[in-house]
Design a protein around this motif. Structure first.
Motif, PDB file in Angstrom:
ATOM      1  N   GLU A 125      -8.418 -25.367 -13.869  1.00 37.23           N
ATOM      2  CA  GLU A 125      -7.275 -26.352 -13.873  1.00 37.23           C
ATOM      3  C   GLU A 125      -6.242 -26.099 -12.827  1.00 37.23           C
ATOM      4  OE1 GLU A 125      -6.099 -23.417 -17.186  1.00 37.23           O
ATOM      5  OE2 GLU A 125      -7.839 -24.482 -16.643  1.00 37.23           O
ATOM      6  N   ASP A 126      -6.325 -24.767 -12.066  1.00 38.99           N
ATOM      7  CA  ASP A 126      -5.629 -24.480 -10.862  1.00 38.99           C
ATOM      8  C   ASP A 126      -6.065 -25.415  -9.804  1.00 38.99           C
ATOM      9  OD1 ASP A 126      -3.914 -22.741 -12.330  1.00 38.99           O
ATOM     10  OD2 ASP A 126      -5.370 -21.103 -11.877  1.00 38.99           O
ATOM     11  N   ASP A 128      -6.858 -28.292  -9.548  1.00 40.00           N
ATOM     12  CA  ASP A 128      -6.291 -29.579  -9.600  1.00 40.00           C
ATOM     13  C   ASP A 128      -4.726 -29.807  -8.784  1.00 40.00           C
ATOM     14  OD1 ASP A 128      -8.727 -31.135 -10.441  1.00 40.00           O
ATOM     15  OD2 ASP A 128      -8.022 -30.360 -12.742  1.00 40.00           O
ATOM     16  N   ARG A 129      -4.055 -28.600  -8.793  1.00 33.96           N
ATOM     17  CA  ARG A 129      -2.819 -28.643  -8.173  1.00 33.96           C
ATOM     18  C   ARG A 129      -2.832 -29.152  -6.752  1.00 33.96           C
ATOM     19  NH1 ARG A 129      -0.047 -24.860  -5.197  1.00 33.96           N
ATOM     20  NH2 ARG A 129      -1.811 -23.205  -5.681  1.00 33.96           N
ATOM     21  N   THR A 140      -5.779 -31.303  -3.066  1.00 35.71           N
ATOM     22  CA  THR A 140      -5.606 -30.298  -4.391  1.00 35.71           C
ATOM     23  C   THR A 140      -6.078 -29.197  -3.789  1.00 35.71           C
ATOM     24  OG1 THR A 140      -7.900 -30.823  -4.984  1.00 35.71           O
ATOM     25  CG2 THR A 140      -6.223 -32.245  -5.940  1.00 35.71           C
TER      26      THR A 140
END
Length: 167
Positions: A125-126, A128-129, A140
Motif C-alpha cells: 500500500e506504500d 500508492d502514496r 505515486t
C-alpha cells in the motif's frame, strides 16, 4: 514475490550491471566520449547513481548519499551539489573525468545499500502514496521507483555498449 522484493531485484540488477560495465576500465577509458555528443561510461554511471540517490532520498525523506557520504567532495566535480546530470551538455559530460571505477562503484554501492534498506520495508500500500504532484496524474511512489529502475537500467545498457566500443 512481494512488490518490495521485486524492486530490490531490479535495483540489484542495476548494481551488478554497473560493476560489470566499469570493471577494469581506466580513468581515461571511463571519461572517453566515443563521439562529440556521446556520453562516457563514467558520466553514465555517475548520472544513473545521482538519479537513484536523488529520487529515492526525496521519496524516503533521507539525506542524499552524495553529500552525506562525502562523495561530492571525493569526486571533485565542478557542479552544484544538487546536480544529477539531467539535460547535461556534451561539455558538462566531458567534465566528469579523473574518476576511478572504484569511486563510481563505491558511490553506487552506498546508494544501493540505502535504497535496498528502505525498499525492503515498504508495504504494497506504500506504493500508492503520491510523491510528486507536479504531474497529471500525480506520481505515486510505485511509479517513481519503477521509473528510476527503468532509467538506470537504460543507462547501464548504454555504459555496457560504450565499454564494448572501448575494448
Amino acid at each position: 514475490m512481494t512488490p518490495a522484493e521485486l524492486l530490490v531485484d531490479g535495483f540489484t540488477r542495476i548494481q551488478e550491471g554497473v560493476h560489470a560495465a566499469v570493471d577494469g576500465l581506466t580513468a581515461d577509458q571511463l571519461a572517453h566520449q566515443p563521439a562529440e555528443r556521446a556520453n562516457s561510461v563514467g558520466w553514465l554511471i555517475w548520472h544513473l547513481t545521482r538519479v537513484q540517490d536523488d529520487h529515492v532520498a526525496d521519496a524516503a525523506g533521507f539525506d542524499q548519499v552524495w553529500t552525506s557520504g562525502g562523495f561530492e567532495q571525493d569526486f571533485g566535480l565542478p557542479f552544484e551539489a544538487s546536480e544529477t546530470g539531467y539535460g547535461a551538455t556534451p561539455q558538462e559530460v566531458a567534465q566528469v573525468r579523473g574518476l576511478s571505477a572504484e569511486q563510481l562503484t563505491g558511490y553506487l554501492d552506498a546508494v544501493h545499500a540505502q535504497t535496498v534498506r528502505w525498499v525492503k520495508g515498504l508495504a504494497p500500500e506504500d506504493l500508492d502514496r503520491v510523491v510528486d504532484e507536479r504531474w497529471d496524474p500525480p506520481v505515486t511512489l510505485g511509479v517513481r521507483l519503477v521509473s528510476v529502475v527503468n532509467d538506470d537500467q537504460q543507462h547501464v545498457g548504454q555504459a555496457a555498449y560504450v565499454r564494448g566500443l572501448l575494448l
